[in-house]
Design a protein around this motif. Structure first.
Motif, short mmCIF file in Angstrom:
data_model
loop_
_atom_site.label_atom_id
_atom_site.label_comp_id
_atom_site.label_asym_id
_atom_site.label_seq_id
_atom_site.Cartn_x
_atom_site.Cartn_y
_atom_site.Cartn_z
N ALA A 57 -10.75 40.27 67.79
CA ALA A 57 -10.07 41.54 67.55
C ALA A 57 -9.13 41.42 66.36
N ILE A 58 -8.39 40.33 66.31
CA ILE A 58 -7.46 40.12 65.20
C ILE A 58 -8.21 39.99 63.89
N GLU A 59 -9.27 39.21 63.89
CA GLU A 59 -10.08 39.04 62.67
C GLU A 59 -10.66 40.37 62.20
N THR A 60 -11.16 41.16 63.13
CA THR A 60 -11.74 42.46 62.78
C THR A 60 -10.67 43.43 62.29
N ALA A 61 -9.51 43.42 62.92
CA ALA A 61 -8.42 44.29 62.49
C ALA A 61 -7.92 43.90 61.10
N GLU A 62 -7.93 42.61 60.80
CA GLU A 62 -7.54 42.17 59.45
C GLU A 62 -8.53 42.71 58.41
N ARG A 63 -9.81 42.67 58.73
CA ARG A 63 -10.82 43.22 57.81
C ARG A 63 -10.62 44.71 57.62
N ALA A 64 -10.36 45.43 58.72
CA ALA A 64 -10.14 46.87 58.63
C ALA A 64 -8.95 47.19 57.73
N GLN A 65 -7.87 46.44 57.91
CA GLN A 65 -6.67 46.67 57.10
C GLN A 65 -6.95 46.42 55.62
N LYS A 66 -7.67 45.35 55.32
CA LYS A 66 -7.97 45.02 53.92
C LYS A 66 -8.85 46.08 53.27
N GLU A 67 -9.76 46.66 54.04
CA GLU A 67 -10.70 47.65 53.49
C GLU A 67 -10.13 49.07 53.48
N ALA A 68 -9.03 49.29 54.17
CA ALA A 68 -8.46 50.64 54.27
C ALA A 68 -7.81 51.05 52.95
N PRO A 69 -7.78 52.35 52.69
CA PRO A 69 -7.05 52.84 51.52
C PRO A 69 -5.57 52.47 51.64
N GLU A 70 -4.94 52.25 50.53
CA GLU A 70 -3.54 51.81 50.49
C GLU A 70 -2.64 52.67 51.38
N GLU A 71 -2.81 53.98 51.34
CA GLU A 71 -1.93 54.88 52.09
C GLU A 71 -2.15 54.81 53.60
N GLU A 72 -3.22 54.18 54.06
CA GLU A 72 -3.49 54.06 55.49
C GLU A 72 -3.20 52.67 56.04
N ARG A 73 -2.88 51.73 55.21
CA ARG A 73 -2.75 50.34 55.64
C ARG A 73 -1.61 50.10 56.62
N ALA A 74 -0.56 50.87 56.54
CA ALA A 74 0.57 50.66 57.46
C ALA A 74 0.15 50.87 58.91
N GLY A 75 -0.66 51.87 59.17
CA GLY A 75 -1.14 52.11 60.53
C GLY A 75 -2.02 50.98 61.03
N TYR A 76 -2.89 50.49 60.15
CA TYR A 76 -3.74 49.35 60.52
C TYR A 76 -2.89 48.11 60.77
N ALA A 77 -1.88 47.92 59.94
CA ALA A 77 -0.99 46.75 60.10
C ALA A 77 -0.25 46.80 61.43
N LYS A 78 0.17 47.99 61.84
CA LYS A 78 0.89 48.13 63.10
C LYS A 78 -0.02 47.76 64.27
N ARG A 79 -1.25 48.24 64.26
CA ARG A 79 -2.18 47.88 65.34
C ARG A 79 -2.50 46.39 65.31
N LEU A 80 -2.67 45.83 64.13
CA LEU A 80 -2.94 44.40 64.01
C LEU A 80 -1.80 43.59 64.61
N GLU A 81 -0.58 43.97 64.31
CA GLU A 81 0.58 43.27 64.87
C GLU A 81 0.59 43.38 66.40
N GLY A 82 0.19 44.54 66.91
CA GLY A 82 0.11 44.71 68.36
C GLY A 82 -0.90 43.76 68.99
N TYR A 83 -2.02 43.55 68.32
CA TYR A 83 -3.02 42.60 68.83
C TYR A 83 -2.44 41.18 68.81
N ARG A 84 -1.75 40.85 67.75
CA ARG A 84 -1.16 39.51 67.64
C ARG A 84 -0.13 39.27 68.73
N LYS A 85 0.60 40.31 69.10
CA LYS A 85 1.62 40.19 70.15
C LYS A 85 1.06 40.43 71.54
#
Length: 92
Positions: A57-85
């Motif tokens: 899940a973390i690996e996939t969320a990292e890929r999603a964040q990297k591929e997301a448009p710049e203006e959407e990356r904060a939301g992806y980063a928040k979910r990624l951090e939630g998976y990590r925690k």
């Protein structure tokens, strides 16, 4: 628990989450519109996490964040951090 992945989530996967992973995987592999790919990967990450596959899940969320448009990356980063925690869906 280990330093890289932390504690296991406090729930057990079931047949529904396994089916959700299979469907999300198939959907993300079939995306032809590259602009939509991050959203499909994000959904796949959520289903993997719910199925107890935290590292994937973390690996996939990292890929999603990297591929997301710049203006959407904060939301992806928040979910990624939630998976990590290892936070439940309502807390990420």
């Amino acid at each position: 628990m280990n330093d890289e992945t932390g504690p296991e989530p406090p729930w057990a996967p079931d047949a529904r989450t396994a089916k959700a992973v299979a469907l999300a995987t198939r959907a993300s592999e079939g995306v032809t519109d590259e602009a939509k790919r991050p959203a499909y990967l994000d959904t796949l990450a959520a289903t993997l996490f719910a199925n107890g596959e935290v590292a994937k899940a973390i690996e996939t969320a990292e890929r999603a964040q990297k591929e997301a448009p710049e203006e959407e990356r904060a939301g992806y980063a928040k979910r990624l951090e939630g998976y990590r925690k290892r936070l439940p869906a309502n807390d990420r």
